[in-house]
Write a protein that holds these residues in place. Structure first.
Motif, PDB file in Angstrom:
ATOM      1  N   ALA A 135       0.825  -1.201   0.000  1.00 32.04           N
ATOM      2  CA  ALA A 135       0.000   0.000   0.000  1.00 32.04           C
ATOM      3  C   ALA A 135       0.865   1.259   0.000  1.00 32.04           C
ATOM      4  N   ASP A 136       2.011   1.198   0.695  1.00 29.91           N
ATOM      5  CA  ASP A 136       2.895   2.359   0.770  1.00 29.91           C
ATOM      6  C   ASP A 136       3.618   2.632  -0.545  1.00 29.91           C
ATOM      7  N   MET A 137       3.558   1.710  -1.503  1.00 32.59           N
ATOM      8  CA  MET A 137       4.247   1.902  -2.778  1.00 32.59           C
ATOM      9  C   MET A 137       3.485   2.801  -3.741  1.00 32.59           C
ATOM     10  N   ALA A 138       2.284   3.226  -3.352  1.00 34.32           N
ATOM     11  CA  ALA A 138       1.507   4.155  -4.185  1.00 34.32           C
ATOM     12  C   ALA A 138       0.966   5.254  -3.289  1.00 34.32           C
ATOM     13  N   THR A 139       1.535   6.445  -3.376  1.00 28.93           N
ATOM     14  CA  THR A 139       1.030   7.574  -2.594  1.00 28.93           C
ATOM     15  C   THR A 139       0.045   8.374  -3.442  1.00 28.93           C
ATOM     16  N   ALA A 140      -0.769   9.188  -2.764  1.00 29.84           N
ATOM     17  CA  ALA A 140      -1.754  10.005  -3.469  1.00 29.84           C
ATOM     18  C   ALA A 140      -1.068  10.958  -4.451  1.00 29.84           C
ATOM     19  N   GLU A 141       0.062  11.512  -4.039  1.00 27.32           N
ATOM     20  CA  GLU A 141       0.784  12.445  -4.910  1.00 27.32           C
ATOM     21  C   GLU A 141       1.325  11.739  -6.148  1.00 27.32           C
ATOM     22  N   GLN A 142       1.855  10.549  -5.972  1.00 27.74           N
ATOM     23  CA  GLN A 142       2.385   9.795  -7.111  1.00 27.74           C
ATOM     24  C   GLN A 142       1.280   9.425  -8.094  1.00 27.74           C
ATOM     25  N   VAL A 143       0.132   9.007  -7.570  1.00 26.46           N
ATOM     26  CA  VAL A 143      -0.967   8.596  -8.437  1.00 26.46           C
ATOM     27  C   VAL A 143      -1.546   9.801  -9.171  1.00 26.46           C
ATOM     28  N   ALA A 144      -1.614  10.945  -8.495  1.00 30.43           N
ATOM     29  CA  ALA A 144      -2.077  12.168  -9.166  1.00 30.43           C
ATOM     30  C   ALA A 144      -1.143  12.531 -10.314  1.00 30.43           C
ATOM     31  N   GLN A 145       0.168  12.380 -10.110  1.00 30.71           N
ATOM     32  CA  GLN A 145       1.132  12.655 -11.173  1.00 30.71           C
ATOM     33  C   GLN A 145       0.961  11.667 -12.320  1.00 30.71           C
ATOM     34  N   ALA A 146       0.706  10.405 -11.997  1.00 29.89           N
ATOM     35  CA  ALA A 146       0.505   9.400 -13.037  1.00 29.89           C
ATOM     36  C   ALA A 146      -0.712   9.750 -13.893  1.00 29.89           C
ATOM     37  N   VAL A 160      -9.531   3.344 -17.206  1.00 28.85           N
ATOM     38  CA  VAL A 160     -10.314   3.099 -15.996  1.00 28.85           C
ATOM     39  C   VAL A 160      -9.372   2.658 -14.871  1.00 28.85           C
ATOM     40  N   PRO A 161      -9.394   3.355 -13.729  1.00 29.08           N
ATOM     41  CA  PRO A 161      -8.582   2.889 -12.606  1.00 29.08           C
ATOM     42  C   PRO A 161      -9.257   1.721 -11.881  1.00 29.08           C
ATOM     43  N   VAL A 162      -8.487   0.682 -11.645  1.00 31.40           N
ATOM     44  CA  VAL A 162      -8.920  -0.436 -10.817  1.00 31.40           C
ATOM     45  C   VAL A 162      -7.875  -0.589  -9.725  1.00 31.40           C
ATOM     46  N   SER A 163      -8.286  -0.398  -8.487  1.00 27.04           N
ATOM     47  CA  SER A 163      -7.340  -0.443  -7.376  1.00 27.04           C
ATOM     48  C   SER A 163      -7.613  -1.641  -6.483  1.00 27.04           C
ATOM     49  N   TYR A 164      -6.549  -2.286  -6.105  1.00 24.25           N
ATOM     50  CA  TYR A 164      -6.610  -3.437  -5.214  1.00 24.25           C
ATOM     51  C   TYR A 164      -7.025  -2.973  -3.820  1.00 24.25           C
ATOM     52  N   MET A 165      -7.729  -3.826  -3.109  1.00 32.58           N
ATOM     53  CA  MET A 165      -8.130  -3.517  -1.742  1.00 32.58           C
ATOM     54  C   MET A 165      -6.924  -3.125  -0.888  1.00 32.58           C
ATOM     55  N   ASN A 166      -5.766  -3.695  -1.191  1.00 37.90           N
ATOM     56  CA  ASN A 166      -4.543  -3.409  -0.436  1.00 37.90           C
ATOM     57  C   ASN A 166      -3.964  -2.068  -0.844  1.00 37.90           C
ATOM     58  N   SER A 167      -4.714  -1.017  -0.588  1.00 33.10           N
ATOM     59  CA  SER A 167      -4.302   0.341  -0.930  1.00 33.10           C
ATOM     60  C   SER A 167      -4.860   1.292   0.117  1.00 33.10           C
ATOM     61  N   SER A 168      -4.275   2.467   0.183  1.00 30.63           N
ATOM     62  CA  SER A 168      -4.721   3.440   1.184  1.00 30.63           C
ATOM     63  C   SER A 168      -6.089   3.994   0.832  1.00 30.63           C
ATOM     64  N   ALA A 169      -6.717   4.641   1.811  1.00 31.52           N
ATOM     65  CA  ALA A 169      -8.007   5.287   1.569  1.00 31.52           C
ATOM     66  C   ALA A 169      -7.870   6.366   0.503  1.00 31.52           C
ATOM     67  N   ALA A 170      -6.728   7.044   0.474  1.00 32.29           N
ATOM     68  CA  ALA A 170      -6.507   8.096  -0.521  1.00 32.29           C
ATOM     69  C   ALA A 170      -6.516   7.524  -1.937  1.00 32.29           C
ATOM     70  N   LEU A 207      -3.693  -0.532  -9.696  1.00 37.25           N
ATOM     71  CA  LEU A 207      -2.921  -0.080  -8.537  1.00 37.25           C
ATOM     72  C   LEU A 207      -3.137  -1.014  -7.339  1.00 37.25           C
ATOM     73  N   PRO A 208      -2.175  -1.184  -6.407  1.00 38.71           N
ATOM     74  CA  PRO A 208      -0.763  -0.881  -6.608  1.00 38.71           C
ATOM     75  C   PRO A 208       0.069  -2.135  -6.872  1.00 38.71           C
ATOM     76  N   ASP A 209      -0.566  -3.307  -7.034  1.00 38.68           N
ATOM     77  CA  ASP A 209       0.170  -4.571  -7.161  1.00 38.68           C
ATOM     78  C   ASP A 209       0.250  -5.007  -8.615  1.00 38.68           C
ATOM     79  N   GLN A 210       1.430  -4.902  -9.188  1.00 33.51           N
ATOM     80  CA  GLN A 210       1.571  -5.264 -10.596  1.00 33.51           C
ATOM     81  C   GLN A 210       1.330  -6.749 -10.852  1.00 33.51           C
ATOM     82  N   HIS A 211       1.675  -7.596  -9.888  1.00 32.83           N
ATOM     83  CA  HIS A 211       1.586  -9.039 -10.138  1.00 32.83           C
ATOM     84  C   HIS A 211       0.142  -9.518 -10.209  1.00 32.83           C
ATOM     85  N   LEU A 212      -0.707  -9.072  -9.294  1.00 35.31           N
ATOM     86  CA  LEU A 212      -2.116  -9.450  -9.363  1.00 35.31           C
ATOM     87  C   LEU A 212      -2.738  -8.958 -10.664  1.00 35.31           C
TER      88      LEU A 212
END
Length: 395
Positions: A135-146, A160-170, A207-212
């Motif tokens: 979860a710490d590998m994707a910050t709100a600032e980094q994702v906004a830049q992406a 379309v963004p699809v985010s894994y449950m293992n991510s921050s609330a942000a 986001l944020p797990d490339q393998h899944l």
């Protein structure tokens, strides 16, 4: 160094590093810490279980304890319900009579519980240092830049963004703001199918797990490696050209699970050579080479179901967190269950939730004190809830 018969049964060799990760030593130069008001009970206190039981009994139905599958056995003993992260958050929401939810898991899980529970309920994490490296590998600032990079490339409108449950609330809130959905390892196929189908996206940023993301796209949706690119937030433009972003179907965030990511193809080959008739059973957060070489692949709940329902005499090498593997082995003495790697692989942050922290939390609640409450900003919670609700609406 002394041996551990329970670990030896799983084919695991303990190491000094493992002892450090389990909290038997400390490295002030590298480990995050958290100050607790008052002293924690000593880890060797033989009355810890009695104290936890007494505090829980005093609190009655006012407290509801959630235990993730990767927690230590002594902590799991006091959980009212066990499960994966989303199941636990849902269970908390279904218990409005409990004003205090003690989440024995990690930070993003407690955030999800706070989002889904009622305003009068307090979600508590016994140790605030129990985070998640993925979860710490994707910050709100980094994702906004992406997303700005996708806008610059002219592809954001049909991504379309699809985010894994293992991510921050942000990150969940970002997903909700941009019309995406959350997924779990159990429903990632359905989430991607929705994104490409009903949502009519040309590509997904996962986001944020490339393998899944990669394993689901290839094994479940029939894509190829060529359909996937990896966005590295530490490089300008993610390290990708505009043409690569336009041509990709899956834009995978460069993140991974520190536990599942350590399994290798060599681990699979070694266990097949060492253990006759073994079935290799792994989590889809593992690297592509491991998933491709495994016999069975699925979520934590799937792994438990497969082992529970297997006939007596079955032999498994399981590639997931060691606390769970050890629990499965203890529950099924009639089956041979070994760990996929020969070295210890506990989740170090999950293991921060220990008996001293649990006792400290429960006794504080019994005194009328709330410690380590997890709260999500209301605006963030609104958009994160939108993404979670979209997941619940998946066909």
């Amino acid at each position: 160094m002394t041996t551990n018969p329970a670990l030896e049964r799983l084919g695991v060799t303990a190491s000094p590093l493992a002892l450090l990760l389990l909290g038997r030593e400390a490295d002030p130069g590298s480990e995050r810490g958290v100050e607790c008001p008052g002293d924690l009970p000593p880890a060797a206190d033989p009355q810890l279980a009695e104290r936890a039981a007494a505090a829980k009994a005093a609190l009655g139905d006012d407290v509801f304890i959630l235990g993730h599958h990767y927690q230590r056995d002594d902590v799991i003993t006091f959980a009212d319900v066990t499960g994966d992260s989303f199941k636990l958050a849902q269970q908390a929401a279904a218990r409005p009579d409990a004003s205090s939810i003690v989440f024995c898991g990690v930070h993003f899980m407690a955030e999800s519980a706070d989002i889904l529970t009622a305003d009068h309920q307090r979600v508590i994490l016994p140790d605030l240092a129990a985070g998640c490296s993925m979860a710490d590998m994707a910050t709100a600032e980094q994702v906004a830049q992406a997303w700005d990079d996708l806008l610059d490339a002219g592809v954001a409108a049909d991504t379309v963004p699809v985010s894994y449950m293992n991510s921050s609330a942000a990150i969940k809130a970002f997903t909700g703001r941009h019309g995406g959905t959350i997924c779990t390892s159990s429903n990632a196929e359905r989430a991607l199918g929705w994104a490409f189908g009903e949502r009519r996206g040309k590509r997904v940023v996962f986001l944020p797990d490339q393998h899944l993301g990669r394993n689901t796209a290839i094994d479940k949706l029939g894509m190829s490696e060529a359909d996937c690119v990896v966005y590295d937030p530490r490089r300008p433009g993610g390290g990708l050209t505009r043409a690569q972003l336009r041509d990709a179907r899956m834009i995978l965030w460069r993140g991974h699970c520190s536990v599942h990511g350590r399994f290798t193809r060599q681990c699979v080959d070694e266990v097949r050579a060492r253990v006759p008739q073994v079935q290799v059973l792994v989590h889809p957060e593992c690297q592509r080479e491991v998933v491709a070489a495994a016999d069975l692949v699925g979520s934590t709940e799937y792994i438990i179901k497969v082992v529970d329902e297997a006939p007596s005499g079955s032999v498994f090498a399981v590639g997931t967190e060691l606390n769970l593997v050890q629990r499965l082995a203890n529950r099924h003495p009639d089956k041979k269950i070994v760990f996929l790697d020969r070295t210890v692989c506990f989740c170090s942050t999950m293991n921060r939730i220990d008996m001293p922290h649990l006792v400290w939390t429960l006794e504080a609640l019994a005194r009328g004190e709330t410690v380590n409450r997890i709260t999500v900003d209301p605006e963030v919670a609104t958009y994160a809830r939108k993404a979670l609700d979209q997941m619940l609406a998946l066909p």
